[in-house]
Design an enzyme around this catalytic site. Structure first.
Site, short mmCIF file in Angstrom:
data_model
loop_
_atom_site.label_atom_id
_atom_site.label_comp_id
_atom_site.label_asym_id
_atom_site.label_seq_id
_atom_site.Cartn_x
_atom_site.Cartn_y
_atom_site.Cartn_z
N GLN A 37 43.20 -2.57 -27.56
CA GLN A 37 44.06 -1.65 -28.33
C GLN A 37 44.61 -2.25 -29.61
O GLN A 37 45.30 -1.56 -30.36
CB GLN A 37 45.22 -1.15 -27.45
N CYS A 75 44.73 3.52 -16.10
CA CYS A 75 44.22 2.24 -15.57
C CYS A 75 45.27 1.15 -15.62
O CYS A 75 44.96 -0.03 -15.89
CB CYS A 75 42.96 1.79 -16.31
N LYS A 132 36.50 2.21 -29.29
CA LYS A 132 37.90 2.54 -29.60
C LYS A 132 38.21 2.33 -31.08
O LYS A 132 39.33 2.48 -31.52
CB LYS A 132 38.84 1.69 -28.76
N HIS A 161 45.95 -3.70 -18.36
CA HIS A 161 44.95 -2.71 -17.95
C HIS A 161 44.17 -3.30 -16.77
O HIS A 161 44.03 -4.51 -16.67
CB HIS A 161 44.01 -2.49 -19.15
N ASP A 167 43.42 -9.53 -24.35
CA ASP A 167 42.77 -8.23 -24.26
C ASP A 167 43.07 -7.49 -25.57
O ASP A 167 44.20 -7.04 -25.80
CB ASP A 167 43.32 -7.48 -23.05
N1 C6P Z 1 41.65 1.93 -22.03
C1 C6P Z 1 42.59 4.16 -22.14
O1 C6P Z 1 42.50 5.38 -22.15
P1 C6P Z 1 36.64 -0.55 -22.09
O2 C6P Z 1 36.63 0.58 -21.10
O3 C6P Z 1 35.94 -1.77 -21.55
O4 C6P Z 1 36.20 -0.16 -23.43
O5 C6P Z 1 38.18 -0.95 -22.29
C2 C6P Z 1 38.97 -1.27 -21.20
C3 C6P Z 1 40.39 -1.48 -21.63
C4 C6P Z 1 40.92 -2.76 -21.56
N2 C6P Z 1 42.16 -3.02 -22.00
C5 C6P Z 1 42.94 -2.07 -22.51
C6 C6P Z 1 44.30 -2.43 -23.02
C7 C6P Z 1 42.46 -0.76 -22.61
O6 C6P Z 1 43.24 0.18 -23.14
C8 C6P Z 1 41.17 -0.45 -22.13
C9 C6P Z 1 40.66 0.96 -22.13
C10 C6P Z 1 41.33 3.34 -22.05
O7 C6P Z 1 43.66 3.57 -22.21
C11 C6P Z 1 40.48 3.77 -20.89
S1 C6P Z 1 41.28 3.52 -19.34
#
Ligand code: C6P
Length: 409
Positions: A202, A363, A225, A122, A199
């Site tokens: 997910q 992203c 999430k 991401h 990371d």
């Molecule tokens: N992905 C998706 O729709 P934040 O925004 O900081 O809570 O998470 C960022 C992020 C980082 N790593 C991974 C693997 C992610 O999936 C995400 C967030 C969302 O897939 C928003 S783009």
């Protein structure tokens, strides 16, 4: 499988309709809905406990501080963190990774050093490393993925031969649903002396995660999430690493003594929590963890895998639909395209049937280039989704295709 209808009843927003239709919420990788228990915990906090934390000498402020620190302990227990002091509350995964890049990376990376990331990362686990490498004159090495959407282990091995200082990868891909062999990747990276950043945006909501068993160095996650509030999340780290790191943000709360021209810093984790923290976020996140653990992470993972399997089978039967990512073991994320219908059009048409999916590059632009697409449509499941909703997705998708001249097989 879980009793999704019963769980759905816990989520006030899911009782609403969209365009006069039953709401089918399939954008859980972006953010999840919040159960009444989380809403209650937040409201209760404001009704009974709210005050600024770590500052007041009066009872209310002490109770607010206790609630905040109890939330930290809850997160630590949930992820089997090394210690509560190793849990830094952040706005989410993005801020957690920026903290590692900005504090650990800035202090430890030198010109010519290497940082390894993957082609499925991401942007949150890529751009902070790009900025760091540009600043330091370091090399950013992107590990390729295989045809079926896994990290290419032979390319990973080659990248490690250069003895990188930092290795970063997603436990679970938000675009492909791939569950990466995190333990193995970490062992290999440690064998060449790298520090590993996982990371967990997910993975944390969907799998049982034990950071000590994984033995990563830094682990980032987002509360929103996993049924928690927006703007909540954490960096979980080995305490010794946090101790040795310089601060990230300066301000109140992160200091010990402040003189005219310099300061000394608070102990961890407060050294990394400058300013008034998101106490409501922490309290809500702890309530979300309680809710998830009552159901069981193993049961949640199984439920989502069954939904993803059914969705892949069902969508693959539709002529013109291409499903991306590995077959077999994967998380509840299903990315697809439908002929030359733009994913945004698919999402807009499904919305008319009350079905929320995400469309775009998620992203992960470098990944999209490797898939040779500008965007995909993506359905992502959680504990309140059901097989009936998978069927509704497929039915609505066929309808969308028909508008563009596609006929179902
Ligand atoms: N992905 C998706 O729709 P934040 O925004 O900081 O809570 O998470 C960022 C992020 C980082 N790593 C991974 C693997 C992610 O999936 C995400 C967030 C969302 O897939 C928003 S783009």
């Amino acid at each position: 499988m879980l009793d999704a209808a019963r769980l759905r009843a816990d989520f006030p927003l899911l009782q609403r309709q969209e365009h006069g239709r039953r709401l089918v919420y399939l954008d859980n990788a972006a953010t999840t809905q919040k159960p009444q228990a989380v809403l209650d915990a937040i409201l209760d906090y404001y009704r009974t406990t709210n005050a600024n934390v770590h500052r007041g000498a009066y009872g209310l402020a002490i109770r607010a501080t206790e609630a905040y620190e109890a939330a930290r302990e809850r997160v630590a227990r949930f992820l089997n963190a090394w210690a509560p002091e190793g849990v830094v509350f952040t706005r989410g995964t993005t801020e957690a990774i920026n903290l590692v890049a900005g504090a650990y990376g800035r202090a430890n990376l030198r010109q010519g050093d290497m940082v390894v990331v993957t082609a499925m990362d991401h942007h949150s686990n890529l751009v902070p490393w790009q900025i760091l490498c540009q600043e330091k004159g370091a090399v950013l090495r992107m590990v390729e993925i295989t045809e079926d959407g896994r990290i290419d282990l032979s390319d990973y091995g080659q990248a490690l031969e250069r003895r990188p200082k930092i290795v970063a990868f997603p436990y679970v891909s938000n675009s492909l649903g791939t569950v990466n062999p995190a333990g193995q990747l970490i062992r290999l990276a440690h064998a060449v002396g790298a520090v590993v950043v996982v990371d967990g945006a997910q993975s944390t909501p969907h799998l049982r995660v034990d950071v000590q068993a994984l033995d990563c160095d830094f682990y980032a996650c987002s509360g929103h999430k996993m049924l928690g509030p927006m703007g909540s999340g954490a960096l979980v780290a080995k305490p010794a690493l946090l101790e040795a790191m310089p601060p990230y943000h300066g301000g109140g709360e992160m200091i010990s003594k402040v003189w005219d021209d310099h300061s000394t810093y608070n102990k961890i984790p407060h050294k990394f929590e400058a300013g008034t923290p998101n106490v409501e976020g922490a309290v809500g996140l702890a309530a979300a963890i309680d809710y998830l653990e009552r159901i069981g992470l193993e049961q949640i993972a199984e439920h989502e895998q069954a939904l993803a399997k059914a969705a892949i089978e069902r969508l693959s039967q539709i002529d013109g639909v291409v499903v991306y990512g590995p077959r077999g073991h994967r998380a509840g994320v299903v990315s697809f395209t439908y002929g030359d219908v733009h994913p945004h059009d698919i999402a807009t048409i499904l919305d008319q049937d009350g079905i929320c999916i995400r469309a775009g590059h998620h992203c992960t632009q470098p990944l999209m280039r490797r898939l040779n697409v500008a965007a995909t449509a993506r359905a992502s499941f959680y504990l309140y989704n059901s097989l009936e909703e998978v069927e509704a997705l497929a039915t609505s998708l066929v309808k969308a295709g028909a508008l563009f001249g596609y006929v179902p097989a």
